[in-house]
Design a protein around this motif. Structure first.
Motif, PDB file in Angstrom:
ATOM      1  N   GLU A 122       0.844  -1.198   0.000  1.00 40.22           N
ATOM      2  CA  GLU A 122       0.000   0.000   0.000  1.00 40.22           C
ATOM      3  C   GLU A 122       0.876   1.244   0.000  1.00 40.22           C
ATOM      4  O   GLU A 122       1.906   1.295   0.685  1.00 40.22           O
TER       5      GLU A 122
ATOM      6  N   HIS B 272       1.059   5.674   0.299  1.00 38.10           N
ATOM      7  CA  HIS B 272       0.342   6.827   0.852  1.00 38.10           C
ATOM      8  C   HIS B 272       1.184   8.078   0.658  1.00 38.10           C
ATOM      9  O   HIS B 272       2.316   8.157   1.133  1.00 38.10           O
TER      10      HIS B 272
ATOM     11  N   TRP C 105      -0.825   8.075   9.680  1.00 42.44           N
ATOM     12  CA  TRP C 105      -1.153   6.947   8.791  1.00 42.44           C
ATOM     13  C   TRP C 105      -0.372   5.697   9.211  1.00 42.44           C
ATOM     14  O   TRP C 105      -0.930   4.600   9.273  1.00 42.44           O
TER      15      TRP C 105
ATOM     16  N   ASP D  86      -1.855   4.387  12.483  1.00 42.21           N
ATOM     17  CA  ASP D  86      -3.147   3.739  12.250  1.00 42.21           C
ATOM     18  C   ASP D  86      -2.957   2.322  11.731  1.00 42.21           C
ATOM     19  O   ASP D  86      -3.628   1.380  12.185  1.00 42.21           O
ATOM     20  N   ARG D  87      -2.029   2.137  10.795  1.00 40.90           N
ATOM     21  CA  ARG D  87      -1.772   0.798  10.258  1.00 40.90           C
ATOM     22  C   ARG D  87      -1.190  -0.116  11.339  1.00 40.90           C
ATOM     23  O   ARG D  87      -1.547  -1.291  11.435  1.00 40.90           O
TER      24      ARG D  87
ATOM     25  N   THR E 190      -3.993  -1.137  13.854  1.00 38.90           N
ATOM     26  CA  THR E 190      -4.935  -2.080  13.223  1.00 38.90           C
ATOM     27  C   THR E 190      -4.332  -3.478  13.168  1.00 38.90           C
ATOM     28  O   THR E 190      -5.003  -4.471  13.478  1.00 38.90           O
TER      29      THR E 190
ATOM     30  N   PHE F 219       4.406  -1.230   3.311  1.00 37.54           N
ATOM     31  CA  PHE F 219       3.758   0.064   3.161  1.00 37.54           C
ATOM     32  C   PHE F 219       4.801   1.086   2.733  1.00 37.54           C
ATOM     33  O   PHE F 219       5.920   1.110   3.264  1.00 37.54           O
TER      34      PHE F 219
END
Length: 713
Positions: A561, A563, A574, A577-578, A581, A692
Motif C-alpha cells: 500500500e 500513501h 497513517w 493507524d496501520r 490495526t 507500506f
C-alpha cells in the motif's frame, strides 16, 4: 535403553509450523513424547482414514500426531487436535512419486484464494509446448496432468499452488517466468540426484527442504529449540547441494533478496568446520562488508554451531579485519574513510582542495575532482603523475586529455601528502599493502576457508585481499575443501561498483550457482521490490548482465500500500493507524520496522512515534537486533540490510531525502541512481508479510517513480 531400540524418524517442516501454534502445555507434551519415541518407547498406532494411508498417536488430551511408517523409518507429518488431524489427512496426500521416487505431500482439496476465471474457448495452455513426459520428469504426479494442462495464465497457476508438490510448483513457476525448461530440469536433476539433498530411505526419497531425519539427542534438541526458525533445520535441495558439495575452488552463490544466500553461507561454514580432515590449526573467516551485518551473522551462526565449532570460526567485517592486520604488521598508520564529518579524510581533502588552483579552461565542480580521486587514483594506486596519465578511466564519462590529467595531478598528490602528514592511509592503500605482506609471508593464504556474504559491495582491492588470505585449493598438491565461498546479489549493491572477479584473481566460472526461490516475502512484495529495476540491466557478478532479479516467491498476500501524505504529521498518523490495526489482529511490536534513508530521519521518525505513545526500539549499528525486546523498530536503509520483519514501512520517500541524481557526469549520475534503486530494493524486500510505502507531498519525483512502478507491478 539399547541403541538397537532407537527409532529412526523424520519430521516435516509443516509439523514444526503446526507446533509453533500449539500452547505451552501441548509443546511440553510433544517434547516428552518425542524423547520417548526416539528411545523406542512403545505407543499405540491408531488407524486414520485419509487421502493416503496414515496412522496417529495420541500425545495428550486431544493432541495427536500424524504418522506414515514402515519397519525402517517413521515420518511424523503433522499434529493437532483430532478434528484438525482428520481434516488434514482428508485433504493431503503423501505418496512416493513413480518417476522420481521422492515422497511428496500435496493437497487434493484446496480452496482457491480467488475465483478461477471462466475458460476461454480454445485458449492455449501455457505449458502446451511441454510433453507429458517432460512434465512428469520433474515429479508431477500423473493424476495432476489435467490440472497442468488447464492452466492458461500465471494467475491460474497461483490458484492451484497447494495442489502441486512444492518442487513441482517451483519448476512450473520458473518456466512461466521465462526460464529455459532444459536448465530447470538440469538444476533439479543435479540436486535431486544428490543423496545428501534427497536422502534415500525404504519409504521413499526424502527432500531435505521438507523432511529432516533426526540423528541424535543433540539434533533433536536443536530442532525443538526454535520451531519457527526452520532455516536451521531444512535446506532446499538446491541449497543443500551447494552447501555440501566438495568444491575445488572459489564458489559464487547469487540470488535475489530472500533466496537464502546467507543461510547457505552459514550452513557452509558449519559443514566445513565439521569435515573429518579439519585440523586444529585450520581456520575459517566469515566476513561481510559492514560491522552490523557481521554481528547479525555471528548470532545466526551460534544458532546452528556448537561452542567447539564456533571456536574454529572467526566472524569479523572485512574493514575491521584489515585494520587489525595493519596494526599488527608494522604499517603504523590508521585507515581513514570518506564521509565522516570532521574526520581525518575530510580534513585532508578540504586542505588539498583549498590550495588547488583549477587549470584554465577546466570549469569542473569539486565533486568531479573528488570522484576522480576516489574512482580512478585510489583503485589503481596511482602514486605519480605518470601512473595517473596511464590509468584506465573507463566508465568515467567525461574525457580528460594527458595535458589535463597532468594539470590536475597536483591536487591528488597534495591529498596523498595530507594523509601522510596525519599518519593515515585510505582503505584502498591499506588493502594493497596487506596483499603484498601476505604474499611475502604466507605461501598460500592465512585461512583454510573464507566465506564472504554481501560480496556485491566489496571493491576490487577487498576482493584481491580475500583471494590473498584464503587458501587457493587449486594450487595444492592434495586438493581439499576450503577456498572462497562468496554470496551476494548485484541488485543489493549499495556501496561498491560492478567489478570483474577474474580481474581480482578470483575464478568462479563453472562454480557459480544461482538461488531462485524466495523464502522471505510474498510474491506481491517481490513484484514491488523488483519493479524498481524494470527495464534496467544489472551485472550478475559472473561476467554477464541480466534484466530481472530472476527468482520466484511461492507465498501470496496483500498487495503493498502507498500513501502520499499532505504533512509529516499526516504520514505519522497513517503509519500509527496501520500499526494499531495490525496489532489488533495479532501482530506484536517486534514485527514492525520503519525504514528511512538517513540516521537523522531515523531519529526524527522514532521521536515522532514515541510522542504519539508508540513503543520504539531503534536498531543499533553496534549490536545485533534482539527480537525479544519490545518496540517498533526504526532504522536506516543501510542498517536494515540482512534483517527481516513481518511488516515494513518504507517512509520519507521524498526526493530531498535522497542523494542528488543530477550529477554533471552522466556515468556518475547513473551510478548514483543505481545505489538509490538498490537501497529501495533492499528496504522493500525486508518485509515478509506486508509492505507500506509513504512520503510527504513535495511534488517529489522519486516517490512518483516508485508509486508508478508499484502500480505497474
Amino acid at each position: 535403553m539399547s541403541q538397537n531400540n532407537i527409532r529412526r524418524f523424520a519430521i516435516t517442516r509443516e509439523l514444526l509450523t503446526a507446533l509453533s501454534k500449539a500452547n505451552a502445555k501441548q509443546k511440553q507434551a510433544f517434547a516428552v513424547f518425542l524423547n520417548g519415541f526416539r528411545m523406542g518407547k512403545p505407543f499405540d498406532y491408531l488407524p486414520l482414514v485419509g487421502a493416503s494411508e496414515y496412522e496417529r498417536i495420541e500425545i495428550s488430551d486431544d493432541f495427536e500426531v500424524v504418522i506414515k511408517r514402515n519397519s525402517d523409518i517413521h515420518i511424523l507429518l503433522w499434529l493437532g487436535s483430532l478434528v484438525d488431524v482428520k481434516e488434514w489427512v482428508s485433504t493431503h496426500k503423501c505418496e512416493v512419486n513413480a518417476v522420481t521416487g521422492t515422497l511428496q505431500i500435496y493437497q487434493i482439496a484446496s480452496i482457491p484464494s480467488k475465483p478461477s476465471p471462466l475458460p476461454v474457448q480454445d485458449e492455449a495452455g501455457i505449458f502446451e509446448k511441454l510433453s507429458d513426459e517432460e512434465l512428469l520428469s520433474i515429479g508431477l504426479p500423473q493424476e495432476l496432468l489435467p490440472k497442468v494442462r488447464s492452466v492458461t495464465s500465471q494467475a491460474d497457476l497461483e490458484t492451484l499452488q497447494s495442489s502441486f508438490p512444492e518442487n513441482v510448483y517451483e519448476a512450473l513457476t520458473w518456466y512461466v517466468q521465462g526460464e529455459d525448461w532444459e536448465q530447470i530440469k538440469e538444476a533439479y536433476t543435479d540436486a535431486y540426484s544428490d543423496e545428501k539433498a534427497i536422502v534415500p530411505t525404504t519409504i521413499g526419497k526424502l527432500d531435505t527442504g521438507r523432511f529432516h531425519i533426526v540423528t541424535s539427542d543433540k539434533d533433536l534438541r536443536s530442532v525443538m529449540d526454535k520451531p519457527l526458525a526452520q532455516w536451521r533445520v531444512f535446506l532446499h535441495p538446491l541449497q543443500k547441494r551447494i552447501v555440501d558439495n566438495a568444491w575445488r575452488g572459489a564458489v559464487l552463490v547469487t540470488g535475489g533478496a530472500g533466496t537464502g544466500k546467507t543461510v547457505a553461507a552459514i550452513h557452509r561454514a558449519r559443514h566445513l568446520v565439521q569435515l573429518p580432515d579439519w585440523k586444529d590449526t585450520d581456520k575459517l573467516l566469515f566476513t561481510t562488508f559492514t560491522k552490523n551485518l557481521a554481528l547479525d551473522l555471528e548470532q545466526l551462526l551460534k544458532q546452528i554451531c556448537s561452542r567447539e565449532e564456533m571456536k574454529r570460526i572467526q566472524v569479523q567485517n572485512i574493514d575491521a579485519w584489515l585494520a587489525t592486520f595493519i596494526r599488527q604488521h608494522g604499517a603504523d598508520k590508521i585507515i581513514v574513510y570518506p564521509g565522516k564529518k570532521a574526520g581525518i579524510y575530510e580534513t585532508c581533502w578540504d586542505n588539498a582542495w583549498a590550495s588547488f588552483d583549477q587549470p584554465q579552461g577546466m570549469n569542473r565542480t569539486e565533486s568531479f575532482y573528488r570522484s576522480e580521486f576516489e574512482e580512478v587514483v585510489l583503485p589503481q594506486h596511482c602514486m605519480s603523475n605518470r601512473d595517473y596519465i596511464l590509468a584506465d578511466r573507463k566508465g568515467r564519462g567525461s574525457l580528460l586529455s594527458r595535458l589535463q590529467r597532468k594539470a590536475i595531478w597536483p591536487l591528488f598528490e597534495d591529498m596523498r601528502l595530507q594523509l601522510q602528514l596525519q599518519d593515515a592511509m585510505t582503505v584502498e592503500d591499506a588493502a594493497f599493502f596487506a596483499v603484498q605482506e601476505i604474499k611475502k609471508n604466507y605461501s598460500n593464504g592465512i585461512y583454510r576457508a573464507v566465506i564472504a556474504d554481501e560480496i556485491q559491495d566489496f571493491k576490487p582491492d577487498m576482493l584481491k585481499l580475500l583471494r590473498a588470505i584464503a587458501t587457493n585449493v587449486r594450487e595444492l598438491d592434495q586438493p581439499m575443501e576450503g577456498d572462497l565461498f562468496l554470496t551476494g546479489d548485484s541488485h543489493q549493491r549499495i556501496y561498491g561498483r560492478p567489478v570483474s572477479f577474474s580481474s581480482c584473481g578470483i575464478e568462479v566460472r563453472g562454480r557459480s550457482r544461482k538461488l531462485r526461490l524466495n523464502y522471505r516475502t510474498t510474491d506481491e512484495i517481490r513484484k514491488v521490490a523488483d519493479a524498481i529495476y524494470e527495464g534496467i540491466t544489472v551485472d550478475n557478478m559472473d561476467g554477464d548482465s541480466e534484466k530481472t532479479t530472476g527468482y520466484a516467491a511461492l507465498r501470496h498476500g496483500a498487495f503493498p500500500e502507498t500513501h502520499l501524505a499532505k504533512t509529516f504529521a499526516d504520514e505519522i498518523a497513517w503509519i500509527i493507524d496501520r500499526i494499531k490495526t495490525l496489532q489488533a489482529s495479532g501482530y506484536t511490536t517486534q514485527d514492525f520496522c520503519v525504514v528511512v534513508r538517513t540516521n537523522d530521519l531515523a531519529t526524527t521518525y522514532a521521536q515522532a512515534l514515541k510522542t504519539q505513545g508508540i513503543a520504539v526500539h531503534p536498531i543499533s549499528r553496534n549490536r545485533p537486533d534482539d527480537p525479544d525486546i519490545e518496540g517498533i523498530r526504526v532504522t536506516t536503509m543501510h542498517r536494515v540490510k540482512g534483517l527481516e520483519f513481518k511488516v515494513v514501512f518504507v517512509a520519507a520517500l521524498e526526493q530531498d531525502n535522497f542523494h542528488s541524481l543530477s550529477e554533471e557526469d552522466p556515468v556518475q549520475a547513473k551510478a548514483r541512481q543505481s545505489q538509490e534503486n538498490a537501497l529501495f530494493y533492499v528496504s522493500a524486500s525486508r518485509a515478509s508479510d506486508l509492505l507500506f510505502l509513504s512520503a510527504v507531498d513535495q511534488g517529489n519525483k522519486f516517490f512518483e517513480l516508485v508509486s508508478k512502478k508499484v502500480l505497474l507491478a
